[in-house]
Write a protein that holds these residues in place. Structure first.
Motif, PDB file in Angstrom:
ATOM      1  N   LEU A 172       8.183  -6.811  15.961  1.00 31.19           N
ATOM      2  CA  LEU A 172       6.792  -6.407  15.843  1.00 31.19           C
ATOM      3  C   LEU A 172       6.382  -5.911  17.221  1.00 31.19           C
ATOM      4  CD1 LEU A 172       3.938  -8.462  14.156  1.00 31.19           C
ATOM      5  CD2 LEU A 172       3.566  -7.045  16.152  1.00 31.19           C
ATOM      6  N   TRP A 173       5.974  -4.656  17.305  1.00 29.74           N
ATOM      7  CA  TRP A 173       5.661  -4.036  18.597  1.00 29.74           C
ATOM      8  C   TRP A 173       4.192  -3.683  18.680  1.00 29.74           C
ATOM      9  CZ3 TRP A 173       5.911   1.743  19.791  1.00 29.74           C
ATOM     10  CH2 TRP A 173       5.659   1.967  21.160  1.00 29.74           C
ATOM     11  N   ILE A 174       3.534  -4.128  19.768  1.00 28.95           N
ATOM     12  CA  ILE A 174       2.161  -3.738  20.076  1.00 28.95           C
ATOM     13  C   ILE A 174       2.238  -2.778  21.253  1.00 28.95           C
ATOM     14  CG2 ILE A 174      -0.134  -4.542  20.729  1.00 28.95           C
ATOM     15  CD1 ILE A 174       2.062  -7.252  19.613  1.00 28.95           C
ATOM     16  N   LEU A 206       1.485   8.843  25.660  1.00 27.88           N
ATOM     17  CA  LEU A 206       2.904   9.043  25.392  1.00 27.88           C
ATOM     18  C   LEU A 206       3.564   9.587  26.661  1.00 27.88           C
ATOM     19  CD1 LEU A 206       5.253   9.046  23.383  1.00 27.88           C
ATOM     20  CD2 LEU A 206       4.594  11.373  22.750  1.00 27.88           C
ATOM     21  N   TYR A 207       4.533   8.853  27.160  1.00 33.21           N
ATOM     22  CA  TYR A 207       5.271   9.272  28.356  1.00 33.21           C
ATOM     23  C   TYR A 207       6.655   8.645  28.278  1.00 33.21           C
ATOM     24  CZ  TYR A 207       4.923   4.762  30.790  1.00 33.21           C
ATOM     25  OH  TYR A 207       5.073   3.452  31.149  1.00 33.21           O
ATOM     26  N   ASP A 208       7.504   8.909  29.260  1.00 33.60           N
ATOM     27  CA  ASP A 208       8.905   8.491  29.173  1.00 33.60           C
ATOM     28  C   ASP A 208       9.063   6.982  29.078  1.00 33.60           C
ATOM     29  OD1 ASP A 208       9.800  11.060  29.138  1.00 33.60           O
ATOM     30  OD2 ASP A 208      10.374  11.146  31.258  1.00 33.60           O
ATOM     31  N   GLY A 209       8.176   6.211  29.709  1.00 23.60           N
ATOM     32  CA  GLY A 209       8.281   4.754  29.615  1.00 23.60           C
ATOM     33  C   GLY A 209       8.134   4.269  28.188  1.00 23.60           C
ATOM     34  N   VAL A 210       7.177   4.825  27.456  1.00 23.13           N
ATOM     35  CA  VAL A 210       6.993   4.437  26.062  1.00 23.13           C
ATOM     36  C   VAL A 210       8.159   4.935  25.213  1.00 23.13           C
ATOM     37  CG1 VAL A 210       5.488   4.650  24.041  1.00 23.13           C
ATOM     38  CG2 VAL A 210       4.491   4.357  26.292  1.00 23.13           C
ATOM     39  N   ARG A 211       8.672   6.104  25.546  1.00 23.41           N
ATOM     40  CA  ARG A 211       9.813   6.635  24.789  1.00 23.41           C
ATOM     41  C   ARG A 211      11.040   5.728  24.903  1.00 23.41           C
ATOM     42  NH1 ARG A 211       7.733  11.567  27.176  1.00 23.41           N
ATOM     43  NH2 ARG A 211       6.757  12.876  25.536  1.00 23.41           N
ATOM     44  N   GLN A 212      11.124   4.936  25.965  1.00 24.63           N
ATOM     45  CA  GLN A 212      12.253   4.014  26.120  1.00 24.63           C
ATOM     46  C   GLN A 212      12.332   3.005  24.971  1.00 24.63           C
ATOM     47  OE1 GLN A 212      12.070   2.034  29.919  1.00 24.63           O
ATOM     48  NE2 GLN A 212      11.827   3.955  31.045  1.00 24.63           N
ATOM     49  N   VAL A 213      11.195   2.742  24.330  1.00 25.32           N
ATOM     50  CA  VAL A 213      11.189   1.783  23.225  1.00 25.32           C
ATOM     51  C   VAL A 213      12.176   2.212  22.147  1.00 25.32           C
ATOM     52  CG1 VAL A 213       9.772   0.808  21.365  1.00 25.32           C
ATOM     53  CG2 VAL A 213       8.839   0.994  23.681  1.00 25.32           C
ATOM     54  N   ALA A 214      12.291   3.506  21.915  1.00 27.81           N
ATOM     55  CA  ALA A 214      13.206   4.010  20.892  1.00 27.81           C
ATOM     56  C   ALA A 214      14.651   3.646  21.196  1.00 27.81           C
ATOM     57  CB  ALA A 214      13.059   5.526  20.758  1.00 27.81           C
ATOM     58  N   ARG A 272       8.487   9.646  15.362  1.00 27.48           N
ATOM     59  CA  ARG A 272       9.739  10.369  15.143  1.00 27.48           C
ATOM     60  C   ARG A 272      10.863   9.745  15.963  1.00 27.48           C
ATOM     61  NH1 ARG A 272       6.655  15.492  15.627  1.00 27.48           N
ATOM     62  NH2 ARG A 272       6.482  16.455  13.563  1.00 27.48           N
ATOM     63  N   LEU A 273      10.518   9.281  17.163  1.00 25.16           N
ATOM     64  CA  LEU A 273      11.517   8.702  18.059  1.00 25.16           C
ATOM     65  C   LEU A 273      11.852   7.262  17.705  1.00 25.16           C
ATOM     66  CD1 LEU A 273      10.106  10.036  21.457  1.00 25.16           C
ATOM     67  CD2 LEU A 273      12.118  10.895  20.255  1.00 25.16           C
ATOM     68  N   VAL A 274      10.820   6.448  17.517  1.00 23.79           N
ATOM     69  CA  VAL A 274      10.996   5.000  17.350  1.00 23.79           C
ATOM     70  C   VAL A 274      11.401   4.641  15.921  1.00 23.79           C
ATOM     71  CG1 VAL A 274       9.826   2.768  17.532  1.00 23.79           C
ATOM     72  CG2 VAL A 274       9.395   4.539  19.242  1.00 23.79           C
ATOM     73  N   GLN A 275      10.918   5.397  14.947  1.00 27.68           N
ATOM     74  CA  GLN A 275      11.227   5.168  13.540  1.00 27.68           C
ATOM     75  C   GLN A 275      10.873   3.748  13.069  1.00 27.68           C
ATOM     76  OE1 GLN A 275      12.606   7.454  11.101  1.00 27.68           O
ATOM     77  NE2 GLN A 275      11.841   8.851  12.671  1.00 27.68           N
ATOM     78  N   PRO A 276       9.640   3.295  13.319  1.00 29.47           N
ATOM     79  CA  PRO A 276       9.238   1.986  12.786  1.00 29.47           C
ATOM     80  C   PRO A 276       9.149   2.022  11.269  1.00 29.47           C
ATOM     81  CG  PRO A 276       7.350   3.125  13.692  1.00 29.47           C
ATOM     82  CD  PRO A 276       8.538   3.980  14.004  1.00 29.47           C
ATOM     83  N   ARG A 277       9.362   0.872  10.661  1.00 34.61           N
ATOM     84  CA  ARG A 277       9.244   0.800   9.200  1.00 34.61           C
ATOM     85  C   ARG A 277       7.790   0.919   8.762  1.00 34.61           C
ATOM     86  NH1 ARG A 277       9.071  -3.215   4.929  1.00 34.61           N
ATOM     87  NH2 ARG A 277      10.566  -2.684   3.279  1.00 34.61           N
ATOM     88  N   THR A 278       6.870   0.324   9.548  1.00 33.97           N
ATOM     89  CA  THR A 278       5.448   0.340   9.232  1.00 33.97           C
ATOM     90  C   THR A 278       4.676   0.656  10.504  1.00 33.97           C
ATOM     91  OG1 THR A 278       5.766  -1.357   7.533  1.00 33.97           O
ATOM     92  CG2 THR A 278       3.516  -1.003   8.307  1.00 33.97           C
TER      93      THR A 278
END
Length: 262
Positions: free
Chosen positions: A156-158, A164-172, A209-215
């Motif tokens: 579960l991610w908050i 949106l920047y490269d740090g957040v993209r790391q989550v993927a 598109r990057l992270v692909q969360p289920r919900t």
């Protein structure tokens, strides 16, 4: 095991799972008050919480993305912190709050442990609460990834307050996300013109598109004057998103507990 989520308003969500009651970014002030965030920025609270702080019940932990902006920790929310079992926030925020507050750097982790309950591993995720080079002005912010035994679909991610920047993209690359609570709203202030301080719906689509969360659950988009994208604007943007992303979006009715598969 299911997780129950109750969106209380703004960034404030009650997370109930396995006997745990975890609260994000407590904001419980009534509407009408104006606040100053520093450097010529500020806002007015337009709506109050769906559940009063006095009615929220016992809280085992507070996940506080940052302590220095009132739309994430207002006076009533701050007054609640001493009664919470554990407070987890940024390293500078832990120093300011004192006591047993736990401070995390991005990608550092801590654990919530109690007899008879599943251990929850809490991992801090990166945030940038504004444009490049804004950190000295906006301060430190983190998001949170929650992992416990029995999860079938991922953490579960908050997201926390971030663009949106490269740090957040790391989550993927680093987390498999089941449920994503995304702080949206496209925050802007008159003094800084078109510069934004939280994600827009368009950025959220790219992130999904990057992270692909289920919900995907939008939060922190209503209740304050400084939000520039409310639900109607977000829904308009999401209407043009790919179908596989549109199907992941779930809106929580404010104040209504909703259960999701973990």
């Amino acid at each position: 095991m299911e997780v129950r989520l109750t969106h209380i308003g703004g960034p404030t969500v009650l997370i109930e799972v396995g006997g745990w009651r975890v609260l994000t970014d407590p904001t419980f002030d009534p509407p009408g008050r104006s606040y100053r965030f520093g450097w010529g920025t500020g806002s007015r609270k337009l709506t109050g919480p769906a559940i009063a702080a006095s009615e929220i019940g016992a809280i085992d932990a507070v996940l506080l993305s940052h302590d220095h902006h009132d739309d994430n920790l207002d006076p009533a929310g701050r007054a609640l912190l001493p009664s919470a079992g554990t407070v987890i926030t940024t390293v500078p925020g832990a120093r300011r709050l004192g006591g047993d507050t736990r401070g995390l750097e991005p990608w550092a982790s801590t654990r919530l442990e109690a007899p008879g309950r599943p251990t929850i591993e809490v991992t801090a995720t990166p945030c940038r609460h504004g444009p490049p080079l804004s950190h000295p002005i906006v301060g430190e912010v983190i998001g949170f990834g929650l992992r416990w035994d029995g999860q079938e679909h991922g953490v579960l991610w908050i997201s926390g307050d971030t663009v949106l920047y490269d740090g957040v993209r790391q989550v993927a690359d680093r987390l498999q996300v089941g449920i994503a609570l995304l702080h949206l709203g496209g925050v802007r202030f008159p003094i800084s013109g078109p510069v934004r301080y939280t994600m827009t719906a368009r950025e959220a689509v790219e992130l999904c598109r990057l992270v692909q969360p289920r919900t995907v659950i939008p939060i922190h988009y209503e209740g304050w004057k400084h939000f520039r994208e409310g639900r109607e604007a977000i829904e308009h943007e999401l209407a043009g998103a790919p179908e596989d992303i549109r199907e992941r979006i779930r809106w929580l009715s404010i104040g209504v507990p909703t259960e999701f598969p973990a």
